[in-house]
Design an enzyme around this catalytic site. Structure first.
Site, PDB file in Angstrom:
ATOM      1  N   ASP A  47       4.001  15.330 -23.586  1.00 37.37           N
ATOM      2  CA  ASP A  47       4.200  14.287 -24.610  1.00 37.37           C
ATOM      3  C   ASP A  47       4.340  14.957 -25.981  1.00 37.37           C
ATOM      4  O   ASP A  47       4.212  16.169 -26.119  1.00 37.37           O
ATOM      5  CB  ASP A  47       3.037  13.279 -24.596  1.00 37.37           C
ATOM      6  N   HIS A  72       6.603  17.286 -15.759  1.00 40.34           N
ATOM      7  CA  HIS A  72       6.468  16.078 -16.577  1.00 40.34           C
ATOM      8  C   HIS A  72       6.432  16.537 -18.032  1.00 40.34           C
ATOM      9  O   HIS A  72       5.378  16.725 -18.633  1.00 40.34           O
ATOM     10  CB  HIS A  72       5.171  15.346 -16.211  1.00 40.34           C
ATOM     11  N   ASP A 114       6.253  18.563  -7.151  1.00 40.84           N
ATOM     12  CA  ASP A 114       7.165  18.943  -8.230  1.00 40.84           C
ATOM     13  C   ASP A 114       8.072  17.758  -8.541  1.00 40.84           C
ATOM     14  O   ASP A 114       9.265  17.777  -8.287  1.00 40.84           O
ATOM     15  CB  ASP A 114       7.981  20.181  -7.813  1.00 40.84           C
ATOM     16  N   GLU A 117       2.393  18.205 -15.219  1.00 38.11           N
ATOM     17  CA  GLU A 117       2.637  18.273 -16.659  1.00 38.11           C
ATOM     18  C   GLU A 117       2.368  19.712 -17.134  1.00 38.11           C
ATOM     19  O   GLU A 117       1.893  20.554 -16.364  1.00 38.11           O
ATOM     20  CB  GLU A 117       1.735  17.276 -17.409  1.00 38.11           C
TER      21      GLU A 117
HETATM   22  O1  9MR Z   1       3.676  11.098 -20.450  1.00 39.52           O
HETATM   23  C1  9MR Z   1       2.287  10.859 -20.521  1.00 39.52           C
HETATM   24  C2  9MR Z   1       1.525  12.154 -20.310  1.00 39.52           C
HETATM   25  O2  9MR Z   1       1.790  13.060 -21.348  1.00 39.52           O
HETATM   26  C3  9MR Z   1       0.039  11.888 -20.163  1.00 39.52           C
HETATM   27  O3  9MR Z   1      -0.638  13.051 -19.746  1.00 39.52           O
HETATM   28  C4  9MR Z   1      -0.211  10.786 -19.145  1.00 39.52           C
HETATM   29  C5  9MR Z   1      -1.679  10.419 -19.026  1.00 39.52           C
HETATM   30  O4  9MR Z   1      -2.194   9.969 -20.217  1.00 39.52           O
HETATM   31  O5  9MR Z   1       0.524   9.626 -19.466  1.00 39.52           O
HETATM   32  C6  9MR Z   1       1.916   9.822 -19.499  1.00 39.52           C
HETATM   33  O6  9MR Z   1       2.532   8.651 -19.883  1.00 39.52           O
HETATM   34  C7  9MR Z   1       2.659   7.669 -18.904  1.00 39.52           C
HETATM   35  C8  9MR Z   1       1.677   6.537 -19.218  1.00 39.52           C
HETATM   36  O7  9MR Z   1       0.364   6.978 -19.149  1.00 39.52           O
HETATM   37  C9  9MR Z   1       1.913   5.366 -18.276  1.00 39.52           C
HETATM   38  N1  9MR Z   1       3.286   4.937 -18.326  1.00 39.52           N
HETATM   39  C10 9MR Z   1       4.256   5.985 -17.986  1.00 39.52           C
HETATM   40  C11 9MR Z   1       4.105   7.142 -18.952  1.00 39.52           C
HETATM   41  C12 9MR Z   1       5.137   8.208 -18.681  1.00 39.52           C
HETATM   42  O8  9MR Z   1       5.157   8.591 -17.355  1.00 39.52           O
HETATM   43  O1  9MR Z   2      -6.037  17.600 -19.801  1.00 43.34           O
HETATM   44  C1  9MR Z   2      -6.494  16.253 -19.884  1.00 43.34           C
HETATM   45  C2  9MR Z   2      -7.311  15.951 -18.653  1.00 43.34           C
HETATM   46  O2  9MR Z   2      -8.479  16.727 -18.632  1.00 43.34           O
HETATM   47  C3  9MR Z   2      -7.642  14.475 -18.614  1.00 43.34           C
HETATM   48  O3  9MR Z   2      -8.287  14.185 -17.385  1.00 43.34           O
HETATM   49  C4  9MR Z   2      -6.375  13.660 -18.768  1.00 43.34           C
HETATM   50  C5  9MR Z   2      -6.599  12.174 -18.742  1.00 43.34           C
HETATM   51  O4  9MR Z   2      -7.338  11.759 -19.837  1.00 43.34           O
HETATM   52  O5  9MR Z   2      -5.737  13.990 -19.969  1.00 43.34           O
HETATM   53  C6  9MR Z   2      -5.318  15.314 -20.030  1.00 43.34           C
HETATM   54  O6  9MR Z   2      -4.731  15.565 -21.261  1.00 43.34           O
HETATM   55  C7  9MR Z   2      -3.474  14.963 -21.533  1.00 43.34           C
HETATM   56  C8  9MR Z   2      -3.600  14.278 -22.881  1.00 43.34           C
HETATM   57  O7  9MR Z   2      -4.480  13.202 -22.779  1.00 43.34           O
HETATM   58  C9  9MR Z   2      -2.259  13.827 -23.412  1.00 43.34           C
HETATM   59  N1  9MR Z   2      -1.318  14.892 -23.432  1.00 43.34           N
HETATM   60  C10 9MR Z   2      -1.131  15.475 -22.109  1.00 43.34           C
HETATM   61  C11 9MR Z   2      -2.423  16.054 -21.623  1.00 43.34           C
HETATM   62  C12 9MR Z   2      -2.230  16.795 -20.315  1.00 43.34           C
HETATM   63  O8  9MR Z   2      -2.002  15.945 -19.237  1.00 43.34           O
END
Ligand code: 9MR
Ligand code: 9MR
Length: 567
Positions: free
Chosen positions: A186, A491, A537, A546
């Site tokens: 993100d 991702h 993947d 991600e």
């Molecule tokens: O793209 C988002 C990612 O960076 C985060 O780690 C993840 C968890 O917070 O959420 C992803 O965003 C998703 C969102 O939580 C739910 N709707 C779809 C989004 C994109 O796949």
């Molecule tokens: O790395 C984080 C992981 O420990 C948590 O369980 C998860 C859900 O809260 O979020 C991860 O961090 C994400 C962050 O919230 C948004 N940017 C992407 C990060 C990696 O997935």
């Protein structure tokens, strides 16, 4: 020309696999049931592969199909975390440099190398991943190659969210908070996660100093007098400084949009960005990182920045003392990553250590001594071990209350776990970002090696890298662009939207875990229920595929330290 070259490489590798194992002349697809380090093994080190094909023996062959080594396999061992049984193929005694495959009956592995040194290119790429993650600047073709792109997110008019307004910065205040790195797939920028990431890179710059000094990443700053790792880290450090409210020293938790934006290029989004709530965790992580940075920077000709970071650390520390338990509470109108954490003891310990090492202040020392906790594998949420590392590796080493003994006991525990694991790896708990736990454990072992000179820690750290590069239950080399089978669909918004088939290189994906099964449509995407195998993947799989700055940082340390040792 380029196309011809690619075809040539392709044909050569087909021929290579065609000839290597089969008795017949049929083309062989490499088997996902022969698990190896897909880059290869250093000549003098242990060389282990794992087989999911039942066999009493195995062979190592050259590209011409010549057998150069034969060995017997170990007994099948079941791992409840991966849900499969593997047999060990040990070819440590074979040390001749070259490119080989491992054959079991008619099955063949991906090719791998044996050489005195193997990980230089990988070390450069895992560090350069941060350049590709820069926010708010154009990435020019001469540095970024086919992944060049236009700047997005200038972050020159960021709104102070209502959760963060106060008398100094009332409702409607706009601030600038430019630069830094995108956190992950993100476009957010989060202080808590920036803290551990920035610290870990600074740590590598200090403990693997000569190695990094010789590195050239081809980034815009490559020709100045600083090592590239420091130039790159300063990009994020300088952004972090903008997240501190100069009026009171408190630090905003994060800078994001209200909701995650879609899979588009940075230059194509213009959603309003906000700084959200000052928190104690962000402020303590900030204080720790700035205090450590100040000590590192003062060893270069960066006195002004060393002073600025020291002053910012002190201001943050004072704010935290006045606001000791402001935990992050996600506001109702915000849904980006929370990085929430209700236990701040470890943040207090880490910050107290760094403040003490910077200022030698007795009050900080007392806080350190009152707050000692058992070392563990560092994560963004659990940072006390970063303080332990700083104490044990600072110029004037501080070892009190058995800190070193406790640190080494934890490293020994990791070695015991590795010995007991059929997959020859210490990790036995698969959380979100499990690959970074493996990398962090490799880093801890290399610090234990540095402290004791005991090669058992070095050997074990190599096993962590072998795991990351393919000797794991998924059969993937987890770093984009490295190994025969590596993630193609992380991702990650930029890699998805940039129109380039290959993802940006050098990124460690999060890896297997069973935290979330709802990220991809379960009717379309099958995922193992076994934690060590539960990885896909697929772009939808944010919980396993991600990328993130805190996951790459320990891999930078691990690969740089290992390649430095091999030099
Ligand atoms: O793209 C988002 C990612 O960076 C985060 O780690 C993840 C968890 O917070 O959420 C992803 O965003 C998703 C969102 O939580 C739910 N709707 C779809 C989004 C994109 O796949
Ligand atoms: O790395 C984080 C992981 O420990 C948590 O369980 C998860 C859900 O809260 O979020 C991860 O961090 C994400 C962050 O919230 C948004 N940017 C992407 C990060 C990696 O997935």
């Amino acid at each position: 020309m380029k196309v011809q070259m690619t075809i040539k490489v392709f044909l050569t590798s087909c021929l290579f696999l065609l000839m290597a194992c089969s008795r017949e002349e049929d083309v062989q697809t490499p088997s996902d049931d022969i698990l190896i380090n897909q880059i290869g093994y250093v000549s003098s080190s242990s060389k282990y592969a794992l087989l999911r094909i039942k066999s009493d023996n195995f062979q190592i062959k050259t590209s011409e199909g010549k057998v150069v080594f034969e060995g017997e396999t170990g007994p099948p061992e079941y791992w409840e975390l991966s849900g499969d049984s593997v047999q060990l193929a040990d070819f440590s005694d074979f040390t001749t440099p070259g490119t080989y495959v491992l054959c079991v009956g008619d099955s063949v592995s991906y090719p791998f190398k044996i050489a005195d040194r193997l990980y230089g290119e990988l070390a450069d790429a895992v560090l350069k991943s941060y350049y590709y993650a820069r926010c708010g600047v154009d990435l020019e073709e001469r540095y970024a190659g086919k992944w060049h792109r236009k700047a997005g997110h200038p972050d020159t008019s960021v709104v102070v969210h209502v959760s963060a307004v106060d008398a100094y910065r009332p409702k409607g205040t706009i601030i600038a908070s430019s630069g830094g790195w995108y956190d992950a797939g993100d476009f957010g920028k989060y202080v808590v996660n920036s803290g551990i990431s920035t610290y870990t890179l600074l740590l590598s710059s200090r403990l693997n100093k000569e190695y990094h000094q010789a590195q050239n990443l081809n980034i815009p700053e490559s020709n100045n007098e600083l090592p590239d790792i420091l130039d790159e880290t300063l990009v994020n450090l300088k952004w972090m400084l903008t997240m501190q409210d100069p009026n009171d020293g408190g630090v905003y938790h994060k800078l994001t949009t209200k909701n995650f934006v879609g899979f588009v290029m940075p230059s194509e989004t213009s959603d309003q960005r906000y700084v959200v709530q000052k928190t104690t965790a962000a402020t303590l992580d900030f204080a720790a990182t700035m205090a450590y940075a100040s000590r590192v920077l003062s060893t270069y000709s960066l006195n002004e920045l060393a002073n600025e970071t020291a002053a910012s650390a002190e201001k943050a520390w004072q704010w935290a003392l006045r606001h000791p338990d402001m935990v992050y509470e996600q506001p109702g109108d915000i849904s980006t990553g929370a990085y929430g954490d209700n236990n701040l003891e470890d943040e207090w310990f880490w910050a107290a250590v760094e403040m003490y090492l910077l200022t030698e202040n007795d009050q900080c020392l007392q806080k350190v001594q009152n707050a000692i906790q058992q070392p563990g594998t560092p994560t963004w949420r659990r940072v006390n071990t970063l303080g332990v590392i700083s104490l044990l590796t600072s110029e004037k080493r501080r070892d009190f209350s058995n800190i070193e003994q406790d640190f080494l006991s934890y490293a020994d525990l990791l070695l015991t776990k590795e010995e007991e694991s059929p997959y020859i790896v210490s990790i036995d708990h698969f959380a979100w970002g499990s690959n970074s736990d493996v990398a962090n454990e490799g880093m801890l072992k290399l610090i234990a090696f540095r402290l004791t000179g005991d090669e058992k820690y070095l050997a074990s750290a190599r096993n962590d890298l072998d795991y990351i590069l393919g000797r794991n239950a998924t059969g993937y080399s987890f770093v984009t662009g490295f190994g025969s089978k590596s993630p193609m669909h992380p991702h990650q918004r930029i890699s998805s939207a940039d129109g380039v088939e290959a993802p940006m290189p050098g990124y460690l994906v999060g890896g297997p875990n069973t935290n979330v099964f709802t990220d991809c449509d379960p009717d379309k995407v099958q995922r193992s229920r076994f934690p060590a195998s539960s990885y896909v993947d697929e772009e939808c799989s944010y919980s396993t595929n991600e990328t993130a700055i805190n996951w790459n940082a320990p891999l930078v340390f691990l690969v740089s330290a290992l390649d430095g040792i091999d030099r």
